[in-house]
Design a protein around this motif. Structure first.
Motif, PDB file in Angstrom:
ATOM      1  N   UNK A 114      70.937  23.152  52.980  1.00 29.61           N
ATOM      2  CA  UNK A 114      72.261  23.674  53.257  1.00 29.61           C
ATOM      3  C   UNK A 114      72.045  25.349  53.325  1.00 29.61           C
ATOM      4  N   UNK A 115      71.029  25.660  53.312  1.00 29.82           N
ATOM      5  CA  UNK A 115      70.665  27.111  53.383  1.00 29.82           C
ATOM      6  C   UNK A 115      70.576  27.553  54.906  1.00 29.82           C
ATOM      7  N   UNK A 116      71.151  28.753  55.158  1.00 27.50           N
ATOM      8  CA  UNK A 116      71.290  29.392  56.503  1.00 27.50           C
ATOM      9  C   UNK A 116      70.071  29.203  57.415  1.00 27.50           C
ATOM     10  N   UNK A 117      68.757  29.194  56.770  1.00 31.91           N
ATOM     11  CA  UNK A 117      67.541  29.217  57.096  1.00 31.91           C
ATOM     12  C   UNK A 117      67.408  27.922  57.979  1.00 31.91           C
ATOM     13  N   UNK A 118      68.041  26.925  57.831  1.00 31.76           N
ATOM     14  CA  UNK A 118      67.989  25.566  58.472  1.00 31.76           C
ATOM     15  C   UNK A 118      69.089  25.632  59.799  1.00 31.76           C
ATOM     16  N   UNK A 119      69.921  26.622  59.800  1.00 32.91           N
ATOM     17  CA  UNK A 119      70.932  26.780  60.807  1.00 32.91           C
ATOM     18  C   UNK A 119      70.584  27.119  62.217  1.00 32.91           C
ATOM     19  N   UNK A 120      70.608  26.780  63.147  1.00 29.04           N
ATOM     20  CA  UNK A 120      69.913  27.168  64.360  1.00 29.04           C
ATOM     21  C   UNK A 120      70.932  28.125  65.062  1.00 29.04           C
ATOM     22  N   UNK A 121      72.251  28.216  64.508  1.00 31.79           N
ATOM     23  CA  UNK A 121      73.347  28.885  65.272  1.00 31.79           C
ATOM     24  C   UNK A 121      73.202  30.354  64.552  1.00 31.79           C
ATOM     25  N   UNK A 122      72.361  30.535  63.619  1.00 32.53           N
ATOM     26  CA  UNK A 122      71.910  31.754  62.798  1.00 32.53           C
ATOM     27  C   UNK A 122      70.357  32.302  63.054  1.00 32.53           C
ATOM     28  N   UNK A 123      69.936  31.695  64.157  1.00 31.15           N
ATOM     29  CA  UNK A 123      68.448  31.870  64.681  1.00 31.15           C
ATOM     30  C   UNK A 123      67.584  31.402  63.337  1.00 31.15           C
ATOM     31  N   UNK A 124      67.918  30.388  63.144  1.00 33.29           N
ATOM     32  CA  UNK A 124      67.026  29.547  61.817  1.00 33.29           C
ATOM     33  C   UNK A 124      65.416  29.259  61.990  1.00 33.29           C
ATOM     34  N   UNK A 125      64.957  29.046  60.897  1.00 35.38           N
ATOM     35  CA  UNK A 125      63.403  28.686  60.923  1.00 35.38           C
ATOM     36  C   UNK A 125      62.781  29.845  60.016  1.00 35.38           C
ATOM     37  N   UNK A 126      61.574  29.742  59.683  1.00 36.01           N
ATOM     38  CA  UNK A 126      60.801  30.574  58.772  1.00 36.01           C
ATOM     39  C   UNK A 126      60.413  31.827  59.466  1.00 36.01           C
ATOM     40  N   UNK A 127      60.564  31.972  60.773  1.00 35.41           N
ATOM     41  CA  UNK A 127      59.786  33.043  61.352  1.00 35.41           C
ATOM     42  C   UNK A 127      60.578  34.438  61.104  1.00 35.41           C
ATOM     43  N   UNK A 128      61.830  34.399  61.229  1.00 32.95           N
ATOM     44  CA  UNK A 128      62.540  35.793  61.272  1.00 32.95           C
ATOM     45  C   UNK A 128      62.583  36.033  59.627  1.00 32.95           C
ATOM     46  N   UNK A 129      62.960  35.136  58.928  1.00 35.37           N
ATOM     47  CA  UNK A 129      63.024  35.487  57.153  1.00 35.37           C
ATOM     48  C   UNK A 129      61.615  35.906  56.533  1.00 35.37           C
ATOM     49  N   UNK A 130      60.758  34.840  56.869  1.00 37.46           N
ATOM     50  CA  UNK A 130      59.372  34.872  55.974  1.00 37.46           C
ATOM     51  C   UNK A 130      58.395  35.382  56.927  1.00 37.46           C
ATOM     52  N   UNK A 131      58.397  34.972  58.363  1.00 40.02           N
ATOM     53  CA  UNK A 131      57.266  35.557  59.044  1.00 40.02           C
ATOM     54  C   UNK A 131      57.247  36.742  59.246  1.00 40.02           C
ATOM     55  N   UNK A 132      58.431  37.562  59.043  1.00 35.67           N
ATOM     56  CA  UNK A 132      58.578  38.989  59.479  1.00 35.67           C
ATOM     57  C   UNK A 132      57.491  39.609  58.568  1.00 35.67           C
ATOM     58  N   UNK A 133      57.277  39.140  57.284  1.00 41.40           N
ATOM     59  CA  UNK A 133      56.480  39.832  56.219  1.00 41.40           C
ATOM     60  C   UNK A 133      54.970  39.532  56.800  1.00 41.40           C
ATOM     61  N   UNK A 134      54.646  38.315  57.283  1.00 44.81           N
ATOM     62  CA  UNK A 134      53.226  37.790  57.664  1.00 44.81           C
ATOM     63  C   UNK A 134      52.786  38.996  58.829  1.00 44.81           C
ATOM     64  N   UNK A 135      53.702  38.725  59.791  1.00 45.91           N
ATOM     65  CA  UNK A 135      53.216  39.424  61.145  1.00 45.91           C
ATOM     66  C   UNK A 135      53.394  40.930  60.831  1.00 45.91           C
ATOM     67  N   UNK A 136      54.383  41.358  60.282  1.00 41.11           N
ATOM     68  CA  UNK A 136      54.673  42.732  60.008  1.00 41.11           C
ATOM     69  C   UNK A 136      53.501  43.568  59.084  1.00 41.11           C
TER      70      UNK A 136
END
Ligand SMILES: NC(=O)c1ccc[n+]([C@@H]2O[C@H](COP(=O)([O-])OP(=O)(O)OC[C@H]3O[C@@H](n4cnc5c(N)ncnc54)[C@H](OP(=O)(O)O)[C@@H]3O)[C@@H](O)[C@H]2O)c1
Length: 344
Positions: free
Chosen positions: A176-198
């Motif tokens: 139910x978390x927004x992270x699985x919502x395709x309409x809110x740019x879901x997926x790990x990349x934006x939330x979690x991946x930002x830290x890794x690639x940053x």
């Protein structure tokens, strides 16, 4: 050369920077933690909150002791009594909300990621420059004392030539978390991946090549991605992010002369690290309380300092770093076939 002791963090006195009048857009989970840290540890003034609902804005205002509550971002932005806006809406709102705030003449601190992709980020950078306003990504870890010490170790060459960076960020989320919502740019990349690639961009600069593989979940959202980035200096960054499980959230930077291990907590959050020499077994330890959300105040203090100095970009988290991070994420997403709704 292996240092005899760790450098001291170059932190700003939170009460010796201009006291800005802040408005927040998006009264959600991170906004509450940001507001609490600002109130408790700084002289910044929280003067307004905006939601898409007047009731939610009013509820947040009364809970956090904020004097003004608005039922839309547009109303908040017309207020002449606001210097700076913190945007804490979902990822795909950062770009339109950021443009709106800059066009209203406000300095803007935008939650990570700065935008959905490098093209949007460049648009924000151009507008901020044209308006003479500060625009900064709220990549809060970059402003932590711990990251400043690590930055100094890298600048001093304490690790020697860098060869390998390993980092992971996996977190179990319920569906139910927004992270699985395709309409809110879901997926790990934006939330979690930002830290890794940053982090890998911060350590070794923009990658010169990327290999990525991803695993989708039903609903058109990526569930996990593994990445191999090669940097100009030959360093490899090996990164994994997943929504399926909790992983250690650790990072290692391995150099010829020493290895830096950041574990014990999320690598990007307050907590310990260890520097160990490659030969001779010398070890230096850093530790601090794991007061993760308290330390959100550092980004706001740095932001206020930048405004006081008349800067339109942060020297710690320049817009080029945000753009390079997003450009690498764009390439990862191209390889794993993840396109956001706004890009279709
Ligand atoms: N720095 C950190 O440690 C950290 C941690 C978590 C998240 N973040 C970042 O902060 C951003 C927000 O994350 P969050 O976890 O705080 O999210 P959240 O709890 O869902 O809050 C987002 C807020 O944005 C508003 N909003 C505006 N348009 C929306 C829409 N179309 N759908 C849903 N909400 C909308 C909502 O308020 P109204 O409905 O009242 O308008 C909501 O309260 C993300 O970009 C994330 O990457 C940073």
């Amino acid at each position: 050369m292996f240092p005899s002791s760790l450098p001291k963090a170059r932190t700003l006195d939170p009460h010796a920077v201009p006291s800005l009048r802040w408005g927040i857009i998006g009264p959600g989970w991170i906004a509450e933690r940001f507001a609490r840290a600002l109130k408790e540890f700084t002289s910044q003034q929280l003067v307004a909150i905006a939601s898409r609902s007047q009731d939610r804005a009013s509820a947040f205002a009364s809970k956090m002791g904020i004097p003004q509550a608005f039922g839309s971002a547009a109303e908040l932005l017309t207020s002449p009594d606001i210097d700076a806006v913190y945007i804490a809406t979902p990822h795909n709102h950062h770009y339109p909300d950021g443009l709106q705030a800059l066009n209203a003449g406000k300095h803007v601190l935008i939650e990570k990621p700065l935008a959905l992709n490098a093209q949007q980020a460049r648009g924000l950078a151009e507008l901020a420059k044209a308006k003479g306003l500060l625009c900064m990504e709220a990549m809060w870890c970059d402003f932590l004392p711990k990251y400043d010490i690590i930055t100094q170790l890298l600048e001093d060459g304490a690790l020697g030539d860098l060869h390998t960076l390993l980092a992971d960020h996996g977190e179990f989320f319920t569906p139910d978390h927004r992270i699985f919502n395709a309409d809110l740019a879901g997926g790990p990349m934006m939330d979690l991946g930002s830290y890794l690639i940053g982090f890998s961009v911060k350590v070794a600069g923009a990658p010169v090549s990327i290999h990525a593989t991803g695993q989708q979940v039903p609903g058109g959202v990526n569930g996990q991605t593994s990445m191999l980035l090669t940097h100009n200096n030959g360093m490899h960054s090996v990164l994994n992010t997943t929504l399926f499980s909790n992983t250690p959230c650790a990072a290692v930077i391995a150099g010829r002369d020493a290895t830096l291990e950041i574990g014990g907590a999320s690598f990007y959050a307050p907590g310990p690290f260890t520097l160990t020499s490659s030969q001779g077994g010398k070890v230096l330890h850093f530790d601090e309380p794991r007061n993760r959300y308290d330390q959100l105040f550092h980004e706001a203090v740095h932001f206020a300092w930048c405004v006081g100095q008349g800067k339109t970009e942060s020297p710690v988290r320049p817009l080029s770093a945000s753009i390079d991070t997003l450009a690498a994420m764009d390439e990862v997403r191209r390889q794993i076939g993840q396109v956001f709704n706004e890009e279709k």
